[in-house]
Design an enzyme around this catalytic site. Structure first.
Site, PDB file in Angstrom:
ATOM      1  N   ASP A  12       0.984  -1.127  -0.030  1.00 53.83           N
ATOM      2  CA  ASP A  12       0.001  -0.100   0.017  1.00 53.83           C
ATOM      3  C   ASP A  12       0.974   1.150   0.167  1.00 53.83           C
ATOM      4  O   ASP A  12       2.168   1.222   0.318  1.00 53.83           O
ATOM      5  CB  ASP A  12      -0.914   0.211   1.277  1.00 53.83           C
ATOM      6  N   ASP A  14      -0.133   5.139   0.847  1.00 57.76           N
ATOM      7  CA  ASP A  14      -0.394   6.289   1.874  1.00 57.76           C
ATOM      8  C   ASP A  14      -0.569   5.632   3.323  1.00 57.76           C
ATOM      9  O   ASP A  14      -1.374   4.734   3.634  1.00 57.76           O
ATOM     10  CB  ASP A  14      -1.564   7.231   1.682  1.00 57.76           C
ATOM     11  N   ASP A 207      -1.893  -1.042   5.920  1.00 55.24           N
ATOM     12  CA  ASP A 207      -2.208  -0.338   7.344  1.00 55.24           C
ATOM     13  C   ASP A 207      -3.705  -0.010   7.315  1.00 55.24           C
ATOM     14  O   ASP A 207      -4.363   0.587   8.393  1.00 55.24           O
ATOM     15  CB  ASP A 207      -1.540   1.101   7.318  1.00 55.24           C
TER      16      ASP A 207
END
Length: 263
Positions: A12, A14, A207
């Protein structure tokens, strides 16, 4: 380095590889250089659009397949080496056609396709240039819901009737196909199995809630803690980084790569 299997890293962006505030990946640079040295593919797996990812890939000198719009668009090289989108289910035009019909049916919403870049900028906090890139969609449509909660339930049912799904993000709802980041990871892993003739080892880092499927499907899932909550993953191999963002990325990836490359 083991020659039996191809290591693949799916990440991922950001809050994971990129710092939430500065959007820098500098703290993870040592592990990134290890990947480059050993020609290990770093596959970006993000909710961003291809136009947004293109700039980052150029900056990182990343030449590998990539996955955009939460797994809905997977970019694999063709015989000429150009990256071609593999879109599951309805493409963007198909999604817009469904939304047009649902608007005629009385549902109230405003999507990115309805907004000029200045409005996307205002509702997202992106600058106008980045908002323009965020509008260049191929497989999903973010929208602001303008109806009641009861109407939203009806809208969700109508979306599903058309073979799509509605996923709630932070401020936006996302209309998308029945795919997620795990599906994108599987497509890229299958591509490498077929093109190299080797099995693969998948490492995944994320996250957010939209990373759960990817993490649970990976051989080595690495949870990057969020600012407010940390994911719980149903995978016994899962580990949680001690720090947020690219610092945590480096803290776990460094030792893991050392271990795998020593085999």
């Amino acid at each position: 380095m083991t020659t039996e299997k191809q290591i693949l890293v799916f990440t991922d962006l950001d809050g994971t590889l990129l710092d939430h505030t500065s959007y820098s990946y500098a703290p993870a640079e040592k592990a990134l250089q290890t990947l480059k040295k050993h020609h290990i593919p770093l596959v970006l797996n993000t909710s961003k659009t291809r136009a947004e990812v293109k700039l980052l890939r150029r900056r990182m000198e990343n030449t590998f397949p990539f996955i955009c719009e939460n797994g809905s668009a997977v970019y694999l090289p063709d015989s000429d080496g150009d990256f071609v989108a593999h879109v599951s289910g309805s493409g963007y035009d198909g999604i817009l056609s469904v939304l047009s019909q649902l608007r005629k049916d009385g549902f109230r919403f405003r999507g990115f396709n309805d907004m000029p870049a200045s409005e996307v900028s205002a509702v997202t906090g992106l600058n106008t240039d980045d908002a323009t890139l965020a509008k260049q969609r191929e497989a999903t449509e973010p929208l602001l819901w303008q109806g009641s909660e009861e109407e939203l339930l009806q809208f969700t049912t109508a979306i599903e009737h058309h073979g799509l799904r509605l996923v709630q993000g932070g401020r936006f709802y996302h209309v998308m196909n029945q795919t997620d980041k795990a599906d994108g990871m599987k497509k890229v892993a299958d591509y490498y199995r077929q093109s190299t003739g080797r099995d693969v080892i998948t490492i995944a880092l994320g996250d957010g809630g939209n990373d759960v499927g990817m993490l649970e499907a990976a051989d080595f899932p690495i949870v990057i803690p969020g600012k407010k909550t940390t994911l719980t993953i149903k995978n016994p191999a899962a580990v949680t980084a001690p720090s947020e963002g690219p610092k945590g990325w480096q803290q776990v990836m460094g030792p893991l790569l050392d271990k795998l490359l020593a085999q």
